[in-house]
Design a protein around this motif. Structure first.
Motif, PDB file in Angstrom:
ATOM      1  N   THR A 250       0.239  -1.181  -0.147  1.00  0.00           N
ATOM      2  CA  THR A 250       0.299   0.125  -0.076  1.00  0.00           C
ATOM      3  C   THR A 250       0.883   0.817   0.259  1.00  0.00           C
ATOM      4  O   THR A 250       0.085   2.665  -0.522  1.00  0.00           O
ATOM      5  CB  THR A 250      -0.891   0.025   1.161  1.00  0.00           C
ATOM      6  OG1 THR A 250      -0.074   0.196   2.506  1.00  0.00           O
ATOM      7  CG2 THR A 250      -2.343  -1.284   1.310  1.00  0.00           C
TER       8      THR A 250
ATOM      9  N   SER B 258      -6.632   1.762   9.124  1.00  0.00           N
ATOM     10  CA  SER B 258      -7.414   0.797   8.824  1.00  0.00           C
ATOM     11  C   SER B 258      -8.733  -0.128  10.242  1.00  0.00           C
ATOM     12  O   SER B 258      -9.825  -0.600   9.754  1.00  0.00           O
ATOM     13  CB  SER B 258      -6.945   0.524   7.324  1.00  0.00           C
ATOM     14  OG  SER B 258      -6.660   0.910   6.884  1.00  0.00           O
TER      15      SER B 258
ATOM     16  N   ASP C 183      -5.979   0.299   3.354  1.00  0.00           N
ATOM     17  CA  ASP C 183      -7.980   1.008   2.295  1.00  0.00           C
ATOM     18  C   ASP C 183      -7.817   2.508   1.277  1.00  0.00           C
ATOM     19  O   ASP C 183      -8.681   2.926   1.318  1.00  0.00           O
ATOM     20  CB  ASP C 183      -8.944   0.951   2.630  1.00  0.00           C
ATOM     21  CG  ASP C 183      -8.647   1.383   4.594  1.00  0.00           C
ATOM     22  OD1 ASP C 183      -8.314   1.953   4.631  1.00  0.00           O
ATOM     23  OD2 ASP C 183     -10.307   1.274   4.926  1.00  0.00           O
TER      24      ASP C 183
END
Length: 384
Positions: free
Chosen positions: A42, A327, A349
């Protein structure tokens, strides 16, 4: 039920993967390797320097030393890097693999360090701290660079890490201070040459490395809070300048209030808003910003090390209307139908691409305030 942090394995992995031109070889089953990789993807999907021995049932029963030996040789051939960090997880610790003997049995073309990082042997914070001290064996004595420092406490998968580092460097440079190394978000050479700094600045974690460097190389250290907000940033810079005996140019540290004047009415309406905050060492500094500069009312402030069930219950029993966390807090935010502002690891996310939109520093105060306002104004809007 405690806050899930991945244990010692995740902390060790995060510290080692922060050496930007090193390869991390995880000696674990594929699931553990996937978990570490998932969080890292991420932050930067073009920077996956990770290999795995992929332990299966056979290795669990008969030992994983041969799998490790083969993986070491392959990784040495595949990756043109100066350092190979072997992170051994739960399985090899339980079955008793002799990691050091395997490493000594092969001839490799790069530095190799290994760490016992079984998740059940400690917390993520402990894994991070121990890994940095272990890696510090690679450091070398250097001539001190005047008005220079190392920033200690970062991880490559921290939320907004690249943007925050860029802003912090900008502020320090404007004060005439050179950033020698950012740990752990640096090259191998920068890490090895870290003792050249005149001062170590510990930002929430990495104190054990700072203690080690003080004893081994005579580098003093200073512990500071993460620079959130206008006043928090000013205190951050002034404290460092004072320790380095660097005169502060107040004009350069003047912050621009114009962005806040543009949204004065929105900020006025949010004054006194009850909020809750949970996170690692970032939590208290951001709560201070929310309380003292934006005028929010902090209902619940919790650390990742606190009991998570108690935290959730305290939030449910409070008047919280905005939740600040990671998250992991999405479920409780959805349950209470309140906005969630993600600011701390792990965030899986959301992505951070633009490096001129930090949360730290003067510019970060504006970006973070903008994020909060937009989250509140857009929350619950029905489409179609």
């Amino acid at each position: 039920m405690a806050k899930m942090d991945g244990g010692k394995f995740f902390g060790t992995f995060r510290a080692c993967s922060g050496i930007k031109d090193a390869v991390v070889l995880t000696h674990v089953p594929v699931g553990c390797n996937w978990g570490a990789a998932m969080f890292k993807t991420t932050s930067n999907q073009s920077d996956i320097r990770q290999a795995c021995t992929v332990m299966h049932e056979r290795e669990i029963v008969f030992g994983g030393e041969e799998a490790l030996r083969e993986a070491l040789v392959r990784a040495d051939k595949l990756y043109n890097t100066p350092l190979l960090a072997v992170v051994a997880g739960d399985a090899p610790a339980i079955i008793g693999d002799d990691i050091e003997a395997v490493i000594d049995s092969v001839v490799l073309n790069k530095e190799v360090v290994w760490m016992d990082a079984a998740g059940f042997k400690g917390t993520m914070r402990e894994g991070y701290e121990e890994a940095l001290v272990h890696l510090a064996r690679l450091m070398e004595e250097r001539n001190v660079i005047k008005n220079s420092l190392n920033l200690i406490g970062f991880c490559p998968d921290d939320f907004k890490v690249d943007a925050d580092i860029k802003e912090i460097k900008r502020l320090l440079n404007s004060a005439g201070i050179q950033v020698n190394c950012v740990i752990s978000n640096c090259s191998f050479d920068e890490f090895v040459n870290a003792p050249a700094a005149e001062l170590n600045v510990v930002m929430g974690q990495g104190t054990e490395l700072a203690e080690h460097m003080k004893k081994a190389f005579g580098v003093p250290y200073l512990e500071v809070g993460y620079p959130y907000g206008l006043e928090g940033t000013k205190e951050f810079i002034n404290t460092i300048c004072e320790h380095l005996h660097v005169g502060v140019n107040e004009k350069k540290l003047d912050f621009d209030l114009e962005p806040f004047k543009r949204i004065y009415l929105y900020l006025h309406e949010l004054y006194g808003t009850p909020v809750s905050v949970i996170g690692d060492f970032h939590a208290e500094p951001i709560a201070h910003f929310l309380d003292c500069e934006l005028g929010f009312d902090i209902e619940v402030l919790a650390s990742n090390e606190d009991d998570y069930f108690t935290f959730e219950q305290n939030v449910r029993n409070s008047n919280t209307t905005i939740l600040f966390g990671s998250s992991f807090e999405r479920n409780i935010a959805d349950e209470l139908r309140i906005p969630l502002i993600r600011f701390v690891y792990p965030v899986f996310d959301h992505v951070c691409v633009y490096e001129d939109a930090p949360y730290a520093g003067f510019r970060g105060a504006v970006c973070l305030t903008e994020t909060i306002l937009n989250a509140v104004m857009s929350f619950g809007k029905e489409t179609g």
